[in-house]
Motif scaffolding. Sequence first.
Motif, mmCIF file in Angstrom:
data_model
loop_
_atom_site.group_PDB
_atom_site.id
_atom_site.type_symbol
_atom_site.label_atom_id
_atom_site.label_comp_id
_atom_site.label_asym_id
_atom_site.label_seq_id
_atom_site.Cartn_x
_atom_site.Cartn_y
_atom_site.Cartn_z
ATOM 1 N N ALA A 1 10.322 -0.500 5.811
ATOM 2 C CA ALA A 1 9.418 -1.586 5.419
ATOM 3 C C ALA A 1 7.970 -1.130 5.479
ATOM 4 O O ALA A 1 7.160 -1.487 4.600
ATOM 5 C CB ALA A 1 9.652 -2.800 6.314
ATOM 6 N N ARG A 2 7.608 -0.366 6.518
ATOM 7 C CA ARG A 2 6.231 0.133 6.609
ATOM 8 C C ARG A 2 5.915 1.098 5.467
ATOM 9 O O ARG A 2 4.818 1.062 4.892
ATOM 10 C CB ARG A 2 6.021 0.827 7.963
ATOM 11 C CG ARG A 2 5.945 -0.134 9.143
ATOM 12 C CD ARG A 2 5.439 0.576 10.381
ATOM 13 N NE ARG A 2 6.386 1.580 10.851
ATOM 14 C CZ ARG A 2 7.339 1.359 11.745
ATOM 15 N NH1 ARG A 2 7.464 0.143 12.281
ATOM 16 N NH2 ARG A 2 8.149 2.312 12.137
ATOM 17 N N LYS A 3 6.869 1.954 5.135
ATOM 18 C CA LYS A 3 6.658 2.902 4.038
ATOM 19 C C LYS A 3 6.491 2.168 2.713
ATOM 20 O O LYS A 3 5.608 2.501 1.904
ATOM 21 C CB LYS A 3 7.840 3.868 3.976
ATOM 22 C CG LYS A 3 7.688 4.955 2.926
ATOM 23 C CD LYS A 3 8.856 5.919 2.971
ATOM 24 C CE LYS A 3 8.711 7.019 1.924
ATOM 25 N NZ LYS A 3 9.866 7.960 1.954
ATOM 26 N N ALA A 4 7.346 1.158 2.483
ATOM 27 C CA ALA A 4 7.250 0.385 1.241
ATOM 28 C C ALA A 4 5.934 -0.389 1.180
ATOM 29 O O ALA A 4 5.317 -0.495 0.112
ATOM 30 C CB ALA A 4 8.434 -0.574 1.132
ATOM 31 N N PHE A 5 5.491 -0.928 2.307
ATOM 32 C CA PHE A 5 4.224 -1.669 2.318
ATOM 33 C C PHE A 5 3.052 -0.737 2.016
ATOM 34 O O PHE A 5 2.123 -1.113 1.279
ATOM 35 C CB PHE A 5 4.006 -2.332 3.675
ATOM 36 C CG PHE A 5 2.632 -2.925 3.822
ATOM 37 C CD1 PHE A 5 2.253 -4.047 3.092
ATOM 38 C CD2 PHE A 5 1.701 -2.344 4.666
ATOM 39 C CE1 PHE A 5 0.982 -4.579 3.208
ATOM 40 C CE2 PHE A 5 0.431 -2.868 4.795
ATOM 41 C CZ PHE A 5 0.071 -3.994 4.061
ATOM 42 N N THR A 6 3.075 0.471 2.563
ATOM 43 C CA THR A 6 1.994 1.429 2.279
ATOM 44 C C THR A 6 1.906 1.709 0.786
ATOM 45 O O THR A 6 0.816 1.703 0.190
ATOM 46 C CB THR A 6 2.227 2.738 3.055
ATOM 47 O OG1 THR A 6 2.273 2.454 4.459
ATOM 48 C CG2 THR A 6 1.112 3.725 2.777
ATOM 49 N N ALA A 7 3.072 1.937 0.161
ATOM 50 C CA ALA A 7 3.082 2.186 -1.284
ATOM 51 C C ALA A 7 2.623 0.951 -2.044
ATOM 52 O O ALA A 7 1.847 1.053 -3.016
ATOM 53 C CB ALA A 7 4.481 2.596 -1.733
ATOM 54 N N GLY A 8 3.071 -0.236 -1.626
ATOM 55 C CA GLY A 8 2.654 -1.467 -2.299
ATOM 56 C C GLY A 8 1.177 -1.737 -2.140
ATOM 57 O O GLY A 8 0.507 -2.194 -3.081
ATOM 58 N N LEU A 9 0.638 -1.465 -0.951
ATOM 59 C CA LEU A 9 -0.791 -1.670 -0.720
ATOM 60 C C LEU A 9 -1.623 -0.745 -1.594
ATOM 61 O O LEU A 9 -2.601 -1.172 -2.224
ATOM 62 C CB LEU A 9 -1.112 -1.432 0.755
ATOM 63 C CG LEU A 9 -2.585 -1.521 1.167
ATOM 64 C CD1 LEU A 9 -3.118 -2.933 0.922
ATOM 65 C CD2 LEU A 9 -2.766 -1.120 2.619
#
Length: 353
Positions: free
Chosen positions: A185-193
């Motif tokens: 989830a943290r990795k996906a959020f970084t990419a989304g941000l």
Amino acid sequence: MSFRDNLQHLRAEHNMTQEQLAMLLGVSRQSITKWEAERATPELPKLLKLCQFFDCSLDDLVTGDLTARAASGGADPSATPSVPQVPAGPPQDICGYDEHQRKMAWKVPTGVAAILLGIALGFLLEGAVDLASWNGRDGLFILAVLLGVLAGLAFLIPAGMEHTAFQKAHPYVEDFYTEEDRARARKAFTAGLLSGIACIILGIGCMLMLEETAENISLFFLLFFIALGAWNITHWGMLLGRTNIAEYNRSVGEDLELEDMMTAQINDEVRSALIANRRLNQKIGSVCGAIMLLATIVGLVMLFAPMGQAGTWRWGEFNPEGTTAMWFWLAWVVGGLLCGVVSVLMKAFASEE
């Protein structure tokens, strides 16, 4: 036998924790603890639900001896148990929490993006059809904005109602996410941000390139990419936030457990701290609500009554030299930042008292 003994026996018989039973009944874990400590008694609907789960009568549950029934093999050995089966092993999502949060992570950002896209289409279509104007704005622009707001609310209002209903039905959720889930989830959020920020920068670049030749088109691309960026940031941020189940339980508990705070057998100092924290959060919510209401008023004024370069207001007519209409959306950004600052300051000052 007492109700407490029967309940403890039934939980043990089905290898069920207090948290799991609480999720199935739609109560907090603290409620189960109080029932088993004989400091509180469940309401009739909860008692009936327990009877349905464990396939027993109300009299047997409250005053009977269900351990004797279990020892004798039960009323009907061939009967299918009505109690929901709790998976063995690590905690599992038995109340649909993850699915619910994923739906919220689609509906909320889509509602926000729909409002921004309505404004973007308004700028693109402005003047395309000869419609009556209002307060200096083209009628087609007003229509597109209103349709965008309507579409956004069609997502946001049901989402809010569904989330409120889910919180009431499941005030406590056992943490079933693993560290690998949180890492993903943290990795996906970084990419989304990063993608969201890139979209916003791209929108600003399009506006700067097209502003001289096609102002309305430049504003369309600006708001279009801002909507896309906001969707990405909000969506992936909510998916990351869903993994913080401890925060979910805490926030729901603050909303639903005021009576429990008053009746719980804890010392006065702890009770006072819990109640003070709840009241502080209510104050922060009220202040932030007032800030965002003011930001909405300012944003609408900037949009529909733009200020010219000379600093004069032209009510009732569109000012082609007005600059505030381009940046009306910043009112909500500034409002959100102010809410964050106010929240931090109020908590900091409260901790010093």
